[in-house]
Structure formats: C-alpha cells, structure tokens
Scaffold this motif. Structure first.
Motif, PDB file in Angstrom:
ATOM      1  N   LYS A 343       1.012  -0.930  -0.193  1.00 57.80           N
ATOM      2  CA  LYS A 343      -0.202  -0.323   0.185  1.00 57.80           C
ATOM      3  C   LYS A 343       0.852   0.905   0.232  1.00 57.80           C
ATOM      4  N   TRP A 347       0.838   4.014  -3.282  1.00 58.33           N
ATOM      5  CA  TRP A 347       1.298   5.473  -2.426  1.00 58.33           C
ATOM      6  C   TRP A 347       2.714   6.445  -3.371  1.00 58.33           C
ATOM      7  N   VAL A 378      -8.101   5.384   5.076  1.00 57.75           N
ATOM      8  CA  VAL A 378      -7.210   4.849   3.896  1.00 57.75           C
ATOM      9  C   VAL A 378      -8.139   3.082   3.994  1.00 57.75           C
ATOM     10  N   GLU A 379      -6.981   2.675   4.692  1.00 49.69           N
ATOM     11  CA  GLU A 379      -6.683   0.933   4.858  1.00 49.69           C
ATOM     12  C   GLU A 379      -7.760   0.334   5.747  1.00 49.69           C
ATOM     13  N   ASN A 384     -12.276   7.209   2.343  1.00 50.69           N
ATOM     14  CA  ASN A 384     -11.814   6.226   1.390  1.00 50.69           C
ATOM     15  C   ASN A 384     -10.543   6.824   0.618  1.00 50.69           C
ATOM     16  N   LYS A 385     -10.161   6.665  -0.684  1.00 45.84           N
ATOM     17  CA  LYS A 385      -9.138   6.812  -1.173  1.00 45.84           C
ATOM     18  C   LYS A 385      -9.241   8.042  -1.957  1.00 45.84           C
TER      19      LYS A 385
END
Ligand code: ADP
Ligand code: MG
Ligand code: ZN
Length: 475
Positions: A343, A347, A378-379, A384-385
């Motif tokens: 993740k 990013w 987010v995770e 949300n993203k």
C-alpha cells in the motif's frame, strides 16, 4: 554499414572520474563547490605556489574507501600518491597528484542485469585540474582554478564491456551506488561524473585484443551511447578495408555526432610519475576500514532483495523505491508508522512521485508519518481513497496533522446504512434503465450505482458496504 560491424566483437574499458562530495579540497582547506566566483576558492597549495605544502583530507580517503566497499574492491593497506607531470594551463602546478603503482583500491566488480560481470581494475584517488573556457581567438582563453585540487576517484574497468548498452548500464549502476552513499553527487551536467571510453575491435570469437582508441570526458549517458556506436562503426570500416587503427586519444563532438583525432597516445613514462615527496604514504588498517563500513547504509541492490523477498513487493516496485537513497529511506520510515509495504509503495509510486518536478531537489512535500497515517485511515476504511488524496493535499497545503485536519473537515462522519438505502431506493424508483440493466448484467451497473451514492454523500460512504446494500435493493 552494419555488415562490417557484424564481423567484429567490440571491446570496451571505461575510466570513470567522479568528484567526491567533500566540503573542502583534497590537499588544502579551500571549499569544494561548483559555481562559485571564478578563482575565489584558491590558495597557494591548490595553485601550486612554490613551497606550499599539501595536507591530505582524511574525509576524501574515507569516501574512496566507501566506494571501494560498494564495489567489493580490496583496499590496499599501503597506498602512495604520485606526481603525474605534464604542462597544461589548467594545471598551474604542472603536475597532478594521482596514484599509479600503489592505488588505494584494487579489483572489485559490478554485475549487470543480464548477470554479466564487469571487473574493476582499480579505484584510485587523485585531484582534479582547473577549468579552461575558450572565448575566441582575440580574447583568448579564461582559466578558473576553483576546480583544481578537488578530490576525484578514478574507477578503471577491465575491458569486459561489449556494447554501448552495457557501457551505459554499467555507468548508471556506478552512479546509483555513488549517489546512494553520498560518495559523489554525480551531477553529470556539471562534470561531476565523466567517463573516458577505451574501445577496440577484434574479429568475432578471437581472443586477441585489437588496438584501442580512447575518447575523453564524455559527460552524459547519451553521448557515451552515441560515441561508442560511432567509434565502433568507424573502426569496423577501417579494419574491414584492411587498414590499421591508430592508437590515439579522440575527442567526441556531440553536436557533430563524430569523434575526431586529438593526439596520439602518450605512454605512461611520458608523465614521469614519481612518489610525491610532500605526502607520506598512507597505511589503512582493518580498524579504519571497519569504522568506514559502520557508517555505510545498505546498498540499493541489497535493499531491493529485501523488498522483494521479505516484504513481498514486485521487482518493479523494488526498483523504483531503491532508485535513490532518499525514496528508499522515506519508504522504510513510512513502514514504521503503518506496516503495509505494498500500500505504501503504491502511494509513493502513483501519488507522490508525480508531485516532484523533474530537475528539482528531490524532497516529498509530506512527512513519512503523515503519509502513513493517511494510508492507514484509508486502509482501515475510515475514509476512502479519493478523500485520502484530498486530505493529503490539505496536509501539504496547511502543514497540519492529518488527524486534526480530518476532524476539522468532518471526514469521519460516516454515512449510515439507512442513508445509503434511502439513496438506493430513490435511484431505483427514478431510474428504470438502471433497474433493467442490473437484471442483464449487474457488474456493469454496480460501478455506476456506487458512483451515484458517492456523489450524493460527498464520497463519505463506505464503498464495500454500498456494494452489499446494492445487492439487497436491486437483486
Ligand atoms: P592507460 O593508463 O594508458 O589509460 P590502462 O592499461 O590503464 O591504460 O587501460 C585503460 C583502460 O583501457 C582500461 O579500462 C582498460 O580496460 C582499457 N583497455 C585496455 N586495452 C584495451 C583494448 N585493447 N580495447 C579496449 N579497451 C582496452
Ligand atoms: Mg587512460
Ligand atoms: Zn586551496
């Protein structure tokens, strides 16, 4: 044309000069900096005034030892500085302090991606000369001695390289390793990393080397590539027609795309090398080497291996993350806050790297802790993203902490199931087409419906939950 070259193997050996990133010069305390007022960083030592005595900069030796450790060379326990005597206006001493018989480091190697090994012959420490600027016939030539006496390492390879592509890959690997350890800044456009190309041809499969030429001071990957391609072709044509290659130094003209003869090759004894009587030989102990080794970080290739094998990242990610020490350190610091390598990697590669403009000093505009904190939110589906990216922008803009900002921006207000259900029912009642499409193929319209809900909730609904509820309402 290419036909000629088909009949030969190309043999290349490189001599690479890298300016060490010391604060001061190698034998005096003048500043080692690029771009200062001409002749402002000079003193009796680096301009070679009679009676001035050189004092060795210990830090330059340490950096040369670091280079040696990076490439697996053997560090000589005993090493000597010699005078290489020649006259040229950029060298006011009329000799350059270099190393010949007892270089600092011998051996070592660099492995190319294909697995091919390029052996190093040696790495030695020497001083750079000044810089001449030819203005015109009338005005003449200007000389700037600021660069005179700045420390260089010269890395000499065995003639193991067989193509322009290999030469460029090799150079890139050298540059990467030197920059990673901050041994040298390697700014090629400033001449901080330059390369001489020795090139000869031999009949395909033959073991005997041909006569070589040497092209001096190439300072971009592009010019190394073009110079090699041109020179190999030039030699092939001569040899194919029964001619002989003159052993000479040639100058590569990047604008004309040609190499031109400069001078016939001088022999080493022309320089009358002899040990510099002003400088003592240096003895380097195991303990000295260990102390330097302790300061070194892990090499990019070792880090890459750990990223792939231990962290489970794809090769591609590992390669980009280790393309500089800065990115690699940044990535590892992020992991301390949120241990989710893939993740974090995504990013950095997708969302952060594009924020850095090319040619600028490489610094990400957000701290590792703040970035990792946003990724974690987010995770853990707190946001949300899309909101995450907006939050990142705000953090960059205001410098506030992500958590504080998220609260201020009301990002944690979650949308209840009832609100989502209401929206879905509304859509179902108003949009017959969606209902019909859903019956044909639910996959195609789910994206549309999620988008609808997000739009009407300011992106704050939980996507996974929305999908579950869509099934309930539309199935
Ligand atoms: P010099 O001190 O005259 O420059 P070196 O023996 O130190 O000569 O070699 C300089 C470079 O030339 C090394 O990188 C070496 O690998 C390379 N070299 C030597 N012989 C050949 C050859 N026949 N063809 C291509 N490169 C060569
Ligand atoms: Mg040479
Ligand atoms: Zn000086």
């Amino acid at each position: 044309m290419m036909g000629y070259l088909d009949k030969f193997d190309i043999v290349i050996g490189l001599e690479i000069h890298a300016e060490l990133s010391t604060k001061t010069k190698v034998f005096c305390s003048c500043k080692n900096e690029f771009g200062a007022e001409p002749n402002s960083n000079t003193c009796p030592v680096c301009t070679g005034m009679p009676g001035a005595l050189p004092v060795l900069n210990r830090y330059a030796v340490e950096l040369a030892i670091k280079a040696s450790l990076s490439f697996g060379c053997k560090i000589s326990p005993y090493t000597v500085f010699e005078r290489k005597n020649y006259f040229y206006p950029d060298l006011s001493k009329a000799y350059q302090i270099s190393q010949l018989v007892y270089p600092l480091n011998v051996g070592g190697q660099i492995v190319l991606d294909s697995g091919k090994v390029v052996r190093l012959n040696r790495i030695h420490l020497e001083e750079d000369a000044g810089k001449l600027t030819h203005i015109s016939k009338v005005v003449g030539t200007l000389v700037d001695y600021n660069r005179g006496g700045t420390p260089l390492i010269e890395i000499v390879t065995e003639p193991d390289i067989s193509s322009a592509d290999e030469a460029v890959e090799f150079l890139k690997k050298v540059r990467e390793a030197l920059m990673f350890e901050d041994i040298a800044r390697c700014k090629m456009e400033e001449g901080g990393l330059r390369c001489d190309v020795n090139l000869s041809l031999k009949p395909k499969g033959s073991t005997e080397f041909g006569t070589r030429t040497e092209m001096k001071n190439l300072n971009s990957f592009k010019s190394v590539q073009r110079a090699i391609e041109f020179e190999a072709k030039r030699q092939a044509e001569i040899l194919f027609e029964g001619g002989k290659i003159a052993q000479e130094t040639r100058k590569w003209d990047d604008d004309k795309g040609k190499s031109l003869a400069m001078r016939s090759k001088e022999q080493a004894q022309d320089y009358r090398y002899f040990p510099d009587p002003d400088l003592l030989p240096i003895k380097i102990s195991e303990e000295n080497i260990e102390n330097v080794r302790k300061e070194m970080v892990m090499l990019p290739s070792d880090r890459r291996k750990i990223y792939v094998e231990k962290l489970g990242l794809p090769e591609y990610d590992a390669k980009i993350l280790t393309s500089s020490k800065y990115i690699s350190d940044y990535f590892e610091t992020c992991l301390k806050t949120f241990d989710s390598p893939k993740k974090i990697s995504n990013w950095i590669m997708v969302d952060l790297l594009k924020l850095v403009k090319e040619g600028e000093e490489f610094v990400f505009p957000i701290s590792e802790q703040d970035l990792a904190c946003i990724i974690k939110m987010v995770e853990e589906k707190q946001i949300n993203k899309t909101i995450g990216l907006q939050l990142m922008e705000k953090v960059i803009e205001t410098g506030k902490e992500p958590l504080t900002l998220a609260k201020e921006m009301n990002l944690f207000v979650t949308i209840s199931d009832e609100q989502i259900l209401q929206l879905l029912e509304k859509l179902k009642a108003e949009n017959e087409k969606v209902v019909a499409d859903f019956k044909v193929s639910s996959e195609k319209v789910v994206g549309f419906i999620v988008g609808y809900v997000m739009k009407n909730t300011g992106g704050k609904a939980n996507g996974t939950r929305v999908k579950e509820l869509i099934k309930k309402v539309f199935d």
